[in-house]
Scaffold this motif. Structure first.
Motif, mmCIF file in Angstrom:
data_model
loop_
_atom_site.group_PDB
_atom_site.id
_atom_site.type_symbol
_atom_site.label_atom_id
_atom_site.label_comp_id
_atom_site.label_asym_id
_atom_site.label_seq_id
_atom_site.Cartn_x
_atom_site.Cartn_y
_atom_site.Cartn_z
ATOM 1 N N SER A 152 -13.518 5.274 11.857
ATOM 2 C CA SER A 152 -12.979 4.552 10.718
ATOM 3 C C SER A 152 -13.704 4.893 9.420
ATOM 4 O O SER A 152 -13.548 4.199 8.435
ATOM 5 N N THR A 173 -2.250 7.366 7.177
ATOM 6 C CA THR A 173 -2.767 6.724 5.982
ATOM 7 C C THR A 173 -3.925 5.835 6.397
ATOM 8 O O THR A 173 -3.759 4.983 7.269
ATOM 9 N N THR A 174 -5.092 6.061 5.797
ATOM 10 C CA THR A 174 -6.251 5.227 6.108
ATOM 11 C C THR A 174 -6.550 4.342 4.911
ATOM 12 O O THR A 174 -6.534 4.812 3.783
ATOM 13 N N ILE A 175 -6.797 3.084 5.198
ATOM 14 C CA ILE A 175 -7.110 2.158 4.116
ATOM 15 C C ILE A 175 -8.413 1.449 4.462
ATOM 16 O O ILE A 175 -8.546 0.908 5.567
ATOM 17 N N ILE A 176 -9.341 1.481 3.559
ATOM 18 C CA ILE A 176 -10.612 0.791 3.772
ATOM 19 C C ILE A 176 -10.858 -0.187 2.635
ATOM 20 O O ILE A 176 -10.976 0.216 1.476
ATOM 21 N N PRO A 177 -10.903 -1.477 2.942
ATOM 22 C CA PRO A 177 -11.229 -2.460 1.910
ATOM 23 C C PRO A 177 -12.681 -2.282 1.467
ATOM 24 O O PRO A 177 -13.553 -2.042 2.290
ATOM 25 N N PHE A 207 0.831 -1.210 0.000
ATOM 26 C CA PHE A 207 0.000 0.000 0.000
ATOM 27 C C PHE A 207 0.864 1.257 0.000
ATOM 28 O O PHE A 207 0.471 2.297 -0.499
ATOM 29 N N ASP A 243 -9.377 -1.729 -2.425
ATOM 30 C CA ASP A 243 -9.486 -0.802 -1.290
ATOM 31 C C ASP A 243 -9.242 0.644 -1.696
ATOM 32 O O ASP A 243 -8.818 0.931 -2.819
#
Lengths: 195, 501
Positions: A148, A111-115, A19, A99
């Protein structure tokens, strides 16, 4: 829930997609106008407050206090503007196949990661200035609570709509147009595998 | 009321339920006016008895009348045409609550102390989605409650699959774990010191303040207490104050734990788990293993010696956003064997600690700075400018503080660990009470990494994993390792076909 044997072939973790190396898209340049406008509104409020205070305590004002009262907020606003500019350049987003990634922050870089398979629903927001500039904010909601949820501002409206549809399709391939229905249809499924 | 069990006509609660409503109203009134009541009790000598008792009597009669009206205007029924459960209530403000039957998720029957005394039950309806309104009937006979529960579930069954579980749940139950009184006592004397201390402090300060407001310093003279303590040798007075507080805390802890969790049993039927507990008020909670998002096991040194732990289970919130209290279930005082049984029940197989990750030593340094050096520096400058205490005394206090805080900071650093295996992420932290939080990777909703700009040079960063039942974060660790883990977790979430709830 059915216990699926987690097939785990020798998988080299270092071969997984990274990522952190994904090239991030900057926000639309126009979006800085929205930020600047917000700061401007704040400035106007601040100085109207100061001028009201000035009219009330007019006798006690000396040149010195005047310099401090006007100068200090001015310096603060310049600093805010500077950091807003710096922060604006730092912000970036990317949509991968599975994502969404959003990076921001000057002092703390986060850093935000959302699947996508955890997104509950997608929303588009447009403020007053954004509408004039043809910009939009996209918001991804998950079940992980408000901390989130992910907001990506400064997208072109057309792009944002495209992204929204894309994600909506990923969440629920059956319903493509009506995003609201997705939210409702996702829930009963979740209890469907008790056997 | 045998003729009323098809619920299609609006009906009232049990008449005896007026007592419950009355008690509730009194409780609310006392809660609202308790400082006033306390003042009356203190000044009872000097008051006109006739006015006092007459006034109380009138108030009670009014409250009773109000309760009867509440009872009179409270009706419930099932509207089969619109497929809704309807509650109408309100004496002055009329409220009509309607719940679509297919949205009903759970129907719980509980009993509080007063409800126990007059043999009625409380029926609560839990709905899916973000509906803020809560539907409950606070005084209903047991047969009627059961009948209504069954009817509601039968009607909602067609469109809701959880309801099917509910039916089977009525069939047969076997006791899975029963926590005995000894374990509760063990938990009572070994946990929640801080919380009970705060409670006691709050309680006393409110009472003192209220008393002093009314009677001035006559009744309780603070100086008297201080004088008395001053007359004793310093060690004795410290031991005395400490001893009194410690006994109070222990008593409060013991009483609270035993009353709240008395007769804690976990029952298991074919595909659901239910918990019952409570001495005065019995609680009845349904636990759905699929909804479990996070489990936290906590144990301190004493509890380890006594073989007790407490387990907290966090379920996915039924509300849209915030976590609700009812989605957090605490199981106090189970032995290690029982804990493993519960974990195995929730996770099919026992969580194993995988690869160990430690924080960077800078975490220790930062914590030492904030919790040790910083407070000492502040007291130093304050004492320097205000000269509160002698410098020797300051040295002694500081030394005690350094030893105490140092030990705590060291242990919290030593216990701070993250264990990652294929199927579990386990985070351990805490200085005295050691918490072990367990989540499954496929239940992650979002991942966030953080890095302060000065941490870039040293390659340190943090990560937080959000689930629908709470967040786990691991800070000040090797950022390369964190990024690798994040990639791995993302992979796990994104290929996962399992439902996270």
């Amino acid at each position: 829930m059915q216990q699926q044997p987690f097939s785990n072939e020798p998988l080299s973790i270092s071969d997984l997609p990274k990522f952190e190396t994904v090239p991030l898209q900057p926000l639309q340049k126009k979006y800085f106008k929205v930020i600047a406008f917000n700061i401007l509104v704040f400035t106007i409020f601040l100085f109207s407050g100061i001028s009201i205070a000035y009219t009330m305590f007019i006798e006690e004002f000396t040149v010195m206090t005047g310099v401090v009262v006007v100068g200090f907020p001015l310096v603060v606003i310049v600093i805010i503007l500077f950091f807003a500019r710096l922060g604006f350049r730092k912000k970036g987003y990317a949509f991968r196949t599975h994502d969404a990634i959003y990076k921001s922050g000057i002092i703390v870089e986060s850093t935000t990661i959302i699947p996508f398979n955890r997104v509950q629903h997608v929303a588009l927001h447009q403020g007053f200035i954004s509408r004039k500039l043809g910009l939009a904010t996209i918001e991804l909601f998950t079940a992980g609570g408000s901390t989130s949820d992910l907001q990506i501002p400064g997208l072109l409206l057309a792009d944002a709509q495209k992204i929204k549809e894309l994600i909506a399709k990923k969440i629920n391939p059956a319903a493509t147009e009506n995003v609201v229905s997705i939210e409702e249809e996702n829930k009963p499924q979740s209890e469907a595998n008790d056997a | 009321m045998p003729n009323s069990s098809n619920f299609s006509e609006p009906q009232r609660q049990s008449l005896i339920g007026v007592v419950v409503l009355f008690a509730n109203t009194i409780q609310k009134t006392i809660r609202a006016f308790w400082p006033l009541v306390l003042i009356w009790m203190v000044r009872i000598e000097s008051m006109n008895k006739l006015v006092l008792f007459g006034g109380t009597f009138v108030v009670l009669v009014l409250l009773a009348l109000f309760s009867y009206l509440q009872y009179y205007y409270f009706t419930f029924h099932i509207d089969e045409e619109t497929e809704e459960f309807v509650i109408q209530k309100g004496v002055f403000n009329k409220t009509r609550i309607t719940i679509q039957l297919h949205k009903i998720q759970q129907v719980n029957i509980n009993q509080s102390l007063i409800q126990k005394l007059v043999n009625v039950h409380k029926l609560e309806i839990d709905t899916a989605g973000s509906d803020k309104k809560e539907a409950s009937i606070s005084a209903i006979s047991h047969e009627l409650a059961l009948a209504l529960k069954e009817r509601l579930i039968a009607l909602s069954k067609t469109s809701n699959e959880t309801a099917v579980d509910e039916i089977s749940e009525i069939e047969e139950k076997q006791t899975f774990i029963a926590i005995n009184l000894i374990s509760l006592l063990k938990i009572g004397i070994t946990s929640n010191y801080v919380r009970s201390f705060a409670l006691i402090l709050l309680f006393f300060s409110t009472i003192l303040e209220n008393i002093q407001k009314v009677v001035g310093d006559e009744v309780l003279d603070e100086n008297q207490v201080t004088n008395y303590l001053d007359s004793l040798p310093i060690i004795t007075s410290i031991v005395l104050v400490f001893g009194i507080f410690f006994t109070l805390i222990l008593t409060v802890n013991l009483v609270r734990t035993v009353i709240k969790y008395f007769n804690f049993t976990i029952q298991k039927s074919r595909n659901s788990i239910s918990l019952h507990y409570g001495l005065l008020a019995t609680k009845n909670i349904l636990l759905n293993p699929n909804k479990v998002q996070k489990v936290t096991v906590s144990q301190n040194f004493f509890q380890k010696k006594l073989d007790v732990t407490s387990v907290k289970v966090y379920q996915a919130s039924s509300g849209e956003q915030e976590l609700k209290a009812k989605d957090q279930i605490e199981i106090p005082g189970c032995s290690v064997a029982e804990r493993d049984k519960i974990l195995a029940l929730l996770y099919q197989n026992l969580p194993v600690k995988g690869k160990k990750f430690k924080p960077n030593w800078r975490k220790l340094a930062v914590n030492l700075f904030f919790f040790l050096l910083f407070p000492i520096a502040i007291t130093f400058f304050l004492n320097w400018s205000f000269q509160w205490i002698e410098w020797d005394l300051w040295m002694i206090y500081s030394l005690i503080f350094i030893v105490f805080a140092g030990i705590l900071v060291w242990f919290s650093f030593k216990n701070y660990r993250l264990f990652v295996s294929n199927t579990f992420i386990i985070k351990q932290n805490g200085a005295w009470d050691i918490d072990t939080s367990i989540i499954e990777p496929y239940k992650i909703q979002a991942i966030e990494t953080h890095q302060f700009f000065w941490q870039k040079v040293t390659n340190i960063g943090s990560v937080s994993l959000s689930t629908a039942g709470g967040t786990i974060s691991f800070t000040t660790a090797n950022f390369d390792e964190i990024k690798q883990l994040v990639n791995y977790w993302l992979y796990q979430v994104e290929i996962s076909e399992k439902n996270w709830m």
